[in-house]
Design a protein around this motif. Structure first.
Motif, PDB file in Angstrom:
ATOM      1  N   GLY A   1       0.818  -1.197   0.000  1.00  0.00           N
ATOM      2  CA  GLY A   1       0.000   0.000   0.000  1.00  0.00           C
ATOM      3  C   GLY A   1       0.859   1.258   0.000  1.00  0.00           C
ATOM      4  O   GLY A   1       2.082   1.210  -0.146  1.00  0.00           O
ATOM      5  N   PRO A   2       0.253   2.419   0.181  1.00  0.00           N
ATOM      6  CA  PRO A   2       0.973   3.693   0.051  1.00  0.00           C
ATOM      7  C   PRO A   2       2.058   3.912   1.089  1.00  0.00           C
ATOM      8  O   PRO A   2       2.965   4.721   0.871  1.00  0.00           O
ATOM      9  N   SER A   3       1.995   3.219   2.220  1.00  0.00           N
ATOM     10  CA  SER A   3       3.035   3.410   3.241  1.00  0.00           C
ATOM     11  C   SER A   3       4.384   2.872   2.785  1.00  0.00           C
ATOM     12  O   SER A   3       5.429   3.354   3.227  1.00  0.00           O
ATOM     13  N   MET A   4       4.399   1.859   1.923  1.00  0.00           N
ATOM     14  CA  MET A   4       5.617   1.179   1.480  1.00  0.00           C
ATOM     15  C   MET A   4       6.457   0.731   2.682  1.00  0.00           C
ATOM     16  O   MET A   4       7.689   0.800   2.674  1.00  0.00           O
ATOM     17  N   VAL A   5       5.796   0.245   3.710  1.00  0.00           N
ATOM     18  CA  VAL A   5       6.483  -0.272   4.895  1.00  0.00           C
ATOM     19  C   VAL A   5       6.435  -1.791   4.846  1.00  0.00           C
ATOM     20  O   VAL A   5       5.361  -2.388   4.928  1.00  0.00           O
ATOM     21  N   TYR A   6       7.608  -2.402   4.727  1.00  0.00           N
ATOM     22  CA  TYR A   6       7.694  -3.855   4.587  1.00  0.00           C
ATOM     23  C   TYR A   6       8.138  -4.466   5.910  1.00  0.00           C
ATOM     24  O   TYR A   6       9.221  -5.021   6.045  1.00  0.00           O
ATOM     25  N   SER A   7       7.288  -4.293   6.914  1.00  0.00           N
ATOM     26  CA  SER A   7       7.535  -4.867   8.238  1.00  0.00           C
ATOM     27  C   SER A   7       6.203  -4.891   8.980  1.00  0.00           C
ATOM     28  O   SER A   7       5.198  -4.374   8.493  1.00  0.00           O
ATOM     29  N   CYS A   8       6.230  -5.453  10.154  1.00  0.00           N
ATOM     30  CA  CYS A   8       5.017  -5.643  10.947  1.00  0.00           C
ATOM     31  C   CYS A   8       4.311  -4.316  11.240  1.00  0.00           C
ATOM     32  O   CYS A   8       4.938  -3.351  11.679  1.00  0.00           O
ATOM     33  N   ALA A   9       3.014  -4.273  11.008  1.00  0.00           N
ATOM     34  CA  ALA A   9       2.217  -3.109  11.392  1.00  0.00           C
ATOM     35  C   ALA A   9       1.831  -3.214  12.869  1.00  0.00           C
ATOM     36  O   ALA A   9       2.048  -4.247  13.521  1.00  0.00           O
ATOM     37  N   TYR A  10       1.264  -2.137  13.400  1.00  0.00           N
ATOM     38  CA  TYR A  10       0.835  -2.106  14.803  1.00  0.00           C
ATOM     39  C   TYR A  10      -0.642  -1.725  14.829  1.00  0.00           C
ATOM     40  O   TYR A  10      -1.005  -0.581  14.539  1.00  0.00           O
ATOM     41  N   PHE A  11      -1.486  -2.699  15.181  1.00  0.00           N
ATOM     42  CA  PHE A  11      -2.937  -2.499  15.128  1.00  0.00           C
ATOM     43  C   PHE A  11      -3.452  -2.077  16.497  1.00  0.00           C
ATOM     44  O   PHE A  11      -3.730  -2.907  17.368  1.00  0.00           O
ATOM     45  N   ARG A  12      -3.573  -0.771  16.697  1.00  0.00           N
ATOM     46  CA  ARG A  12      -4.179  -0.274  17.935  1.00  0.00           C
ATOM     47  C   ARG A  12      -5.626  -0.728  18.022  1.00  0.00           C
ATOM     48  O   ARG A  12      -6.180  -0.883  19.118  1.00  0.00           O
ATOM     49  N   ASP A  13      -6.240  -0.923  16.876  1.00  0.00           N
ATOM     50  CA  ASP A  13      -7.589  -1.472  16.757  1.00  0.00           C
ATOM     51  C   ASP A  13      -7.541  -2.441  15.577  1.00  0.00           C
ATOM     52  O   ASP A  13      -7.092  -2.067  14.495  1.00  0.00           O
ATOM     53  N   TRP A  14      -8.002  -3.697  15.785  1.00  0.00           N
ATOM     54  CA  TRP A  14      -7.906  -4.698  14.719  1.00  0.00           C
ATOM     55  C   TRP A  14      -8.757  -4.341  13.503  1.00  0.00           C
ATOM     56  O   TRP A  14      -8.588  -4.918  12.432  1.00  0.00           O
ATOM     57  N   ARG A  15      -9.614  -3.354  13.647  1.00  0.00           N
ATOM     58  CA  ARG A  15     -10.425  -2.903  12.511  1.00  0.00           C
ATOM     59  C   ARG A  15      -9.704  -1.846  11.670  1.00  0.00           C
ATOM     60  O   ARG A  15     -10.185  -1.486  10.604  1.00  0.00           O
ATOM     61  N   ASN A  16      -8.579  -1.363  12.136  1.00  0.00           N
ATOM     62  CA  ASN A  16      -7.857  -0.326  11.406  1.00  0.00           C
ATOM     63  C   ASN A  16      -7.355  -0.853  10.067  1.00  0.00           C
ATOM     64  O   ASN A  16      -7.008  -2.035   9.934  1.00  0.00           O
ATOM     65  N   ASP A  17      -7.297   0.038   9.078  1.00  0.00           N
ATOM     66  CA  ASP A  17      -6.732  -0.371   7.799  1.00  0.00           C
ATOM     67  C   ASP A  17      -5.216  -0.452   7.914  1.00  0.00           C
ATOM     68  O   ASP A  17      -4.608   0.013   8.890  1.00  0.00           O
TER      69      ASP A  17
END
Length: 436
Positions: free
Chosen positions: A167-183
């Motif tokens: 996606g637009p972030s171009m971050v190729y590592s683990c995301a951090y879901f403060r809310d599991w519904r977050n995109d």
């Protein structure tokens, strides 16, 4: 979240149908092999549409052997490299839930290897051949030349391919879901913010990201926290793309990304006050992990902080079997345990201030990536080729399962280079989370 994939075998040379006697012998063989199997019910469909089922229950996935070569591999060399090769070439297909299929694969592989004679010897021989071939072409393991080749093998694909699922972030590592519904974009921004807050970044800091990918964290830290930012990568495509992003954001005077091995950073980078490394330590290896942390320690000014974000393996998951990941995805990648990581960090002089495990967050991230990649299958194949698409789908699906099982984890280590015993790290965790 789970995903299902249709049965779409590639065009294959026709194989003769199994006659009745053969079909009965094959069915008897499979029933013997999987007599004690207790995983998800599955079926094996042969090229002539005959089917064997592991249970009377409805199968949750089906393995389709498109020709005799696929059956030969399954019955003589059932390791993840050989089976993965057949999958990426379209000779083995999976219908139904690929995540569940890979969840069951360790049991299936073990049952086959326990029952069929000679498979362990063939597996060991193949591993030796692969390692010898790589040494001849790339040089010694974790030499600068070989590390550069390994990084190029994985990362020097078109950035547009990665953007299809990152996606637009171009971050190729683990995301951090403060809310599991977050995109995914929100979760990646929250992850970068979490790193910046743990490091207590501000406009007073000179910040560096070792193994910076396409420059996302450097740019985030520069734009939101007003640091002077630097990055380093061994991939020329990543370096070019990152510097283009920096120029496009009108931050050329405030940020720069270098093409550099971590062992050569002293040639291009003066000491900094804050340091991060995200998804880099997996490429370093046991032999050089001490040097990696010593170099990080040297790059920091006294009182500086280092956030190391990397995948570790559990002590029970280590094995020396041929690895699909090593062969096709991350050549020479080597995961360490938490104990090995902290030992090396402390040996370099760091104080370990905090350890946070984001394992479930990486499992969720990978599910999102697989879903996005499959939605953009045509574009992915057009940018690369059919085999590359299947390699990435298989690798990311398998990785999600490894995180789910707890074989691997993703850990953030906050490390401090103390100045006369004093650490600049926050004394309470609340400061990292309350300002989101």
């Amino acid at each position: 979240m789970s995903a299902t994939f249709p049965l779409t075998p590639q065009a294959q040379s026709p194989s003769p149908s199994l006659h009745k006697g053969q079909a009965e012998r094959v069915s008897s063989l499979l029933s013997g092999i999987f007599d004690d199997y207790s995983g998800p019910p599955f079926s094996i469909r042969f090229w002539d549409d005959s089917v064997w089922r592991s249970a009377v229950d409805e199968s949750v996935f089906e393995i389709f052997l498109c020709n005799q070569n696929a059956w030969h591999t399954l019955s003589t060399a059932p390791d993840q490299v050989s089976l993965g090769e057949k999958y990426i070439k379209g000779e083995i297909e999976v219908a139904g839930d690929l995540f569940l299929a890979l969840r069951a694969l360790p049991q299936i592989e073990q049952a086959l290897q326990d029952y069929l004679p000679g498979t362990s010897f063939r597996t060991a021989a193949k591993q030796l051949i692969n390692r010898t071939s790589r040494a001849l072409h790339w040089g010694a393991v974790h030499s600068k030349r070989r590390d550069a080749a390994a990084i190029s093998h994985h990362y020097d694909l078109p950035p547009e391919f990665y953007k299809l699922f990152l996606g637009p972030s171009m971050v190729y590592s683990c995301a951090y879901f403060r809310d599991w519904r977050n995109d995914l974009y929100t979760a990646q921004c929250d992850k970068m913010d979490l790193i910046c807050r743990k490091l207590d970044l501000s406009g007073r800091d000179r910040f560096m990201d070792i193994g910076c990918g396409w420059g996302s964290l450097v740019l985030h830290a520069v734009e939101k926290y007003e640091v002077v930012g630097y990055g380093a990568s061994l991939s020329q495509r990543q370096v070019d793309y990152a510097n283009e992003r920096i120029a496009g954001a009108n931050r050329k005077g405030q940020a720069q990304v270098y093409l550099s091995d971590f062992r050569d950073l002293s040639e291009v980078q003066a000491p900094v006050t804050k340091l991060a490394s995200v998804g880099m330590c997996e490429h370093v290896g046991q032999t050089h992990i001490d040097a990696y942390f010593r170099e990080a320690y040297r790059l920091l000014l006294p009182g500086g902080l280092f956030l190391n974000h990397g995948i570790t393996q559990s002590t029970h998951a280590a094995n020396d079997r041929p690895s699909f990941m090593d062969q096709y995805v991350f050549p020479d990648g080597e995961l360490l345990t938490l104990t090995e990581m902290t030992r090396a960090a402390e040996g370099a002089g760091f104080e370990v201030r905090d350890v946070e495990d984001l394992r479930e967050h990486y499992e969720e991230t990978l599910h999102r990536w697989v879903e996005a990649l499959c939605l953009h299958e045509r574009e992915a194949i057009a940018l690369t080729d059919h085999e590359t698409f299947r390699i990435w789908k298989l690798y990311m699906t398998g990785s999600a399962e490894a995180f789910r099982r707890g074989d691997i984890a993703i850990l953030q280590l906050l490390l401090s280079k103390n100045a006369e015993g004093q650490s600049a790290a926050s004394k309470v965790r609340e400061d990292w989370y309350r300002h989101f």
